[in-house]
Write a protein that holds these residues in place. Structure first.
Motif, PDB file in Angstrom:
ATOM      1  N   UNK A   1      16.067  73.003  91.659  1.00  0.00           N
ATOM      2  CA  UNK A   1      17.280  73.068  90.843  1.00  0.00           C
ATOM      3  C   UNK A   1      17.632  71.656  90.395  1.00  0.00           C
ATOM      4  N   UNK A   2      17.780  71.453  89.089  1.00  0.00           N
ATOM      5  CA  UNK A   2      18.061  70.138  88.529  1.00  0.00           C
ATOM      6  C   UNK A   2      19.534  69.898  88.245  1.00  0.00           C
ATOM      7  N   UNK A   3      20.370  70.895  88.463  1.00  0.00           N
ATOM      8  CA  UNK A   3      21.778  70.761  88.105  1.00  0.00           C
ATOM      9  C   UNK A   3      21.994  71.281  86.696  1.00  0.00           C
ATOM     10  N   UNK A   4      23.005  70.751  86.030  1.00  0.00           N
ATOM     11  CA  UNK A   4      23.339  71.223  84.689  1.00  0.00           C
ATOM     12  C   UNK A   4      22.996  70.163  83.647  1.00  0.00           C
ATOM     13  N   UNK A   5      22.784  70.633  82.422  1.00  0.00           N
ATOM     14  CA  UNK A   5      22.544  69.701  81.325  1.00  0.00           C
ATOM     15  C   UNK A   5      23.881  69.326  80.685  1.00  0.00           C
ATOM     16  N   UNK A   6      23.840  68.674  79.544  1.00  0.00           N
ATOM     17  CA  UNK A   6      25.059  68.229  78.878  1.00  0.00           C
ATOM     18  C   UNK A   6      25.974  69.341  78.420  1.00  0.00           C
ATOM     19  N   UNK A   7      25.447  70.557  78.309  1.00  0.00           N
ATOM     20  CA  UNK A   7      26.252  71.717  77.907  1.00  0.00           C
ATOM     21  C   UNK A   7      26.563  72.617  79.102  1.00  0.00           C
ATOM     22  N   UNK A   8      26.422  72.106  80.320  1.00  0.00           N
ATOM     23  CA  UNK A   8      26.710  72.824  81.575  1.00  0.00           C
ATOM     24  C   UNK A   8      25.829  74.044  81.807  1.00  0.00           C
ATOM     25  N   UNK A   9      24.623  74.064  81.207  1.00  0.00           N
ATOM     26  CA  UNK A   9      23.666  75.141  81.479  1.00  0.00           C
ATOM     27  C   UNK A   9      22.835  74.734  82.695  1.00  0.00           C
ATOM     28  N   UNK A  10      22.551  75.679  83.561  1.00  0.00           N
ATOM     29  CA  UNK A  10      21.799  75.415  84.788  1.00  0.00           C
ATOM     30  C   UNK A  10      20.305  75.291  84.477  1.00  0.00           C
TER      31      UNK A  10
END
Length: 110
Positions: free
Chosen positions: A84-93
């Motif tokens: 799991x990498x966390x979220x991107x700039x648009x809060x997508x997992x």
């Protein structure tokens, strides 16, 4: 991972070939080589769908890691579970799977 636009939804999966080891000569019939390319499967889910993205990442892992269904090709995951990498700039997992394939390749005879 492709950005979301008219043709790419928030929930998406992409395959990136990452290289791998160089070809190894194979002593057998013809001019064959053993290839072991690496690849990375990238999975993204919508910001409200962590569980859906995680389920998809685990299903892809289960389908690809050490699959017995593909003859003469080995597939091995580099990690014991999707990362799991966390979220991107648009809060997508986001999740990734690093895989190594192994197979024999014989150049076509001309």
């Amino acid at each position: 991972m492709p950005e979301v636009d008219g043709g790419v939804p928030d929930k998406a999966m992409a395959l990136v070939v990452t290289g791998g080891s160089g070809p190894l000569p194979y002593l057998g019939l013809g001019r064959a080589a053993y290839l072991s390319p690496g690849c990375q499967v990238r999975i993204r889910s919508a910001r409200e769908d962590f569980e859906g993205g995680q389920s998809l990442a685990h299903a892809v892992f289960a389908a690809l890691n050490q699959t017995p269904d593909v003859s003469s090709v080995t597939v091995r995951a580099e990690e014991s579970a999707p990362v799991y990498l966390g979220t991107d700039g648009a809060d997508r997992h986001q999740w990734i799977l690093n895989l190594e394939l192994g197979y024999l390749y014989a150049a076509p005879r001309t």
